[in-house]
Design a protein around this motif. Structure first.
Motif, PDB file in Angstrom:
ATOM      1  N   ALA A  35       0.869  -1.179   0.000  1.00 32.09           N
ATOM      2  CA  ALA A  35       0.000   0.000   0.000  1.00 32.09           C
ATOM      3  C   ALA A  35       0.902   1.223   0.000  1.00 32.09           C
ATOM      4  N   VAL A  36       0.511   2.229  -0.763  1.00 32.31           N
ATOM      5  CA  VAL A  36       1.309   3.448  -0.897  1.00 32.31           C
ATOM      6  C   VAL A  36       0.450   4.648  -0.545  1.00 32.31           C
ATOM      7  N   ILE A  37       0.989   5.515   0.309  1.00 32.99           N
ATOM      8  CA  ILE A  37       0.373   6.819   0.565  1.00 32.99           C
ATOM      9  C   ILE A  37       1.163   7.821  -0.269  1.00 32.99           C
ATOM     10  N   GLY A  38       0.467   8.497  -1.148  1.00 29.33           N
ATOM     11  CA  GLY A  38       1.121   9.476  -2.005  1.00 29.33           C
ATOM     12  C   GLY A  38       0.125  10.533  -2.434  1.00 29.33           C
ATOM     13  N   THR A  39       0.596  11.460  -3.218  1.00 26.17           N
ATOM     14  CA  THR A  39      -0.245  12.538  -3.731  1.00 26.17           C
ATOM     15  C   THR A  39      -0.970  12.059  -4.982  1.00 26.17           C
ATOM     16  N   ASP A  40      -2.270  12.197  -5.006  1.00 20.38           N
ATOM     17  CA  ASP A  40      -3.083  11.777  -6.146  1.00 20.38           C
ATOM     18  C   ASP A  40      -2.868  12.744  -7.304  1.00 20.38           C
ATOM     19  N   ILE A  41      -2.261  12.244  -8.373  1.00 14.87           N
ATOM     20  CA  ILE A  41      -2.048  13.077  -9.568  1.00 14.87           C
ATOM     21  C   ILE A  41      -2.682  12.421 -10.797  1.00 14.87           C
ATOM     22  N   THR A  42      -3.740  11.659 -10.556  1.00  9.67           N
ATOM     23  CA  THR A  42      -4.418  10.956 -11.638  1.00  9.67           C
ATOM     24  C   THR A  42      -4.856  11.916 -12.732  1.00  9.67           C
ATOM     25  N   ASP A  43      -5.494  13.011 -12.371  1.00  9.77           N
ATOM     26  CA  ASP A  43      -5.992  13.953 -13.379  1.00  9.77           C
ATOM     27  C   ASP A  43      -4.861  14.511 -14.231  1.00  9.77           C
ATOM     28  N   LYS A  44      -3.711  14.694 -13.643  1.00  9.81           N
ATOM     29  CA  LYS A  44      -2.574  15.274 -14.369  1.00  9.81           C
ATOM     30  C   LYS A  44      -1.901  14.270 -15.307  1.00  9.81           C
ATOM     31  N   LEU A  45      -1.756  13.015 -14.875  1.00 13.48           N
ATOM     32  CA  LEU A  45      -0.982  12.046 -15.657  1.00 13.48           C
ATOM     33  C   LEU A  45      -1.810  11.025 -16.431  1.00 13.48           C
ATOM     34  N   ASP A  46      -3.087  10.948 -16.183  1.00 11.34           N
ATOM     35  CA  ASP A  46      -3.912   9.922 -16.826  1.00 11.34           C
ATOM     36  C   ASP A  46      -3.773   9.945 -18.345  1.00 11.34           C
ATOM     37  N   GLY A  47      -3.798  11.113 -18.931  1.00 11.51           N
ATOM     38  CA  GLY A  47      -3.689  11.240 -20.382  1.00 11.51           C
ATOM     39  C   GLY A  47      -2.281  11.019 -20.911  1.00 11.51           C
ATOM     40  N   GLU A  48      -1.305  10.931 -20.030  1.00 14.16           N
ATOM     41  CA  GLU A  48       0.086  10.735 -20.444  1.00 14.16           C
ATOM     42  C   GLU A  48       0.564   9.296 -20.300  1.00 14.16           C
ATOM     43  N   LEU A  49      -0.323   8.397 -19.853  1.00 11.00           N
ATOM     44  CA  LEU A  49       0.070   7.005 -19.717  1.00 11.00           C
ATOM     45  C   LEU A  49       0.466   6.437 -21.078  1.00 11.00           C
ATOM     46  N   PRO A  50       1.497   5.606 -21.128  1.00 12.41           N
ATOM     47  CA  PRO A  50       1.874   4.968 -22.397  1.00 12.41           C
ATOM     48  C   PRO A  50       0.720   4.121 -22.935  1.00 12.41           C
ATOM     49  N   SER A  54      -2.713   1.142 -18.511  1.00 12.53           N
ATOM     50  CA  SER A  54      -4.074   1.608 -18.268  1.00 12.53           C
ATOM     51  C   SER A  54      -4.365   1.488 -16.783  1.00 12.53           C
ATOM     52  N   ARG A  55      -5.468   2.050 -16.361  1.00 14.64           N
ATOM     53  CA  ARG A  55      -5.885   1.925 -14.972  1.00 14.64           C
ATOM     54  C   ARG A  55      -7.394   1.756 -14.941  1.00 14.64           C
ATOM     55  N   ALA A  56      -7.858   1.035 -13.955  1.00 13.90           N
ATOM     56  CA  ALA A  56      -9.297   0.852 -13.764  1.00 13.90           C
ATOM     57  C   ALA A  56      -9.876   2.103 -13.116  1.00 13.90           C
ATOM     58  N   ASP A  57     -11.182   2.255 -13.178  1.00 17.70           N
ATOM     59  CA  ASP A  57     -11.834   3.422 -12.579  1.00 17.70           C
ATOM     60  C   ASP A  57     -11.554   3.543 -11.085  1.00 17.70           C
ATOM     61  N   TYR A  58     -11.332   2.421 -10.413  1.00 22.29           N
ATOM     62  CA  TYR A  58     -11.081   2.443  -8.974  1.00 22.29           C
ATOM     63  C   TYR A  58      -9.597   2.638  -8.629  1.00 22.29           C
ATOM     64  N   GLU A  59      -8.734   2.710  -9.626  1.00 21.62           N
ATOM     65  CA  GLU A  59      -7.303   2.912  -9.389  1.00 21.62           C
ATOM     66  C   GLU A  59      -6.936   4.382  -9.556  1.00 21.62           C
ATOM     67  N   ARG A  60      -5.926   4.808  -8.798  1.00 19.94           N
ATOM     68  CA  ARG A  60      -5.451   6.186  -8.852  1.00 19.94           C
ATOM     69  C   ARG A  60      -3.956   6.175  -9.129  1.00 19.94           C
ATOM     70  N   ILE A  61      -3.458   7.208  -9.764  1.00 19.29           N
ATOM     71  CA  ILE A  61      -2.023   7.381  -9.962  1.00 19.29           C
ATOM     72  C   ILE A  61      -1.545   8.273  -8.827  1.00 19.29           C
ATOM     73  N   VAL A  62      -0.606   7.763  -8.036  1.00 22.53           N
ATOM     74  CA  VAL A  62      -0.077   8.544  -6.924  1.00 22.53           C
ATOM     75  C   VAL A  62       1.422   8.713  -7.104  1.00 22.53           C
ATOM     76  N   VAL A  63       1.931   9.790  -6.553  1.00 19.71           N
ATOM     77  CA  VAL A  63       3.359  10.060  -6.604  1.00 19.71           C
ATOM     78  C   VAL A  63       3.901  10.057  -5.172  1.00 19.71           C
ATOM     79  N   ILE A  64       5.095   9.476  -5.031  1.00 23.39           N
ATOM     80  CA  ILE A  64       5.823   9.541  -3.772  1.00 23.39           C
ATOM     81  C   ILE A  64       7.175  10.163  -4.076  1.00 23.39           C
ATOM     82  N   THR A  65       7.816  10.683  -3.075  1.00 26.89           N
ATOM     83  CA  THR A  65       9.112  11.313  -3.306  1.00 26.89           C
ATOM     84  C   THR A  65      10.167  10.267  -3.638  1.00 26.89           C
ATOM     85  N   ARG A  66      11.169  10.685  -4.353  1.00 20.77           N
ATOM     86  CA  ARG A  66      12.296   9.807  -4.665  1.00 20.77           C
ATOM     87  C   ARG A  66      12.931   9.296  -3.377  1.00 20.77           C
ATOM     88  N   GLU A  67      13.086  10.194  -2.398  1.00 17.84           N
ATOM     89  CA  GLU A  67      13.690   9.808  -1.124  1.00 17.84           C
ATOM     90  C   GLU A  67      12.904   8.680  -0.455  1.00 17.84           C
TER      91      GLU A  67
END
Length: 79
Positions: A35-50, A54-67
């Motif tokens: 499980a990952v706690i991160g910042t939800d950036i689905t709206d920003k990156l969804d259209g940039e997925l290769p 793909s992702r399901a409607d119930y999945e979110r794209i989250v970002v965590i720091t490199r550190e």
């Protein structure tokens, strides 16, 4: 639903987060998943997925720091 078994890496406090506003985290679950706690950036990156991603409607794209990920590396199992 799965239970958290352990934190992967060091706590947000050990990475310098004391205000609770920037606390990405990674946890190993009893079922072997993570499980990952991160910042939800689905709206920003969804259209940039290769095209082969793909992702399901119930999945979110989250970002965590490199550190967060680098400091978790030693705790991530090989298999």
């Amino acid at each position: 639903m799965s239970q958290i078994i352990r934190r992967i890496g060091v706590s947000p406090r050990a990475r310098g987060s004391v205000g609770g506003g920037n606390c990405p985290d990674i946890f190993e679950l009893a079922d072997g998943n993570f499980a990952v706690i991160g910042t939800d950036i689905t709206d920003k990156l969804d259209g940039e997925l290769p095209s082969d991603a793909s992702r399901a409607d119930y999945e979110r794209i989250v970002v965590i720091t490199r550190e967060t990920l680098v400091r978790a590396k030693a705790d991530i199992p090989e298999a």
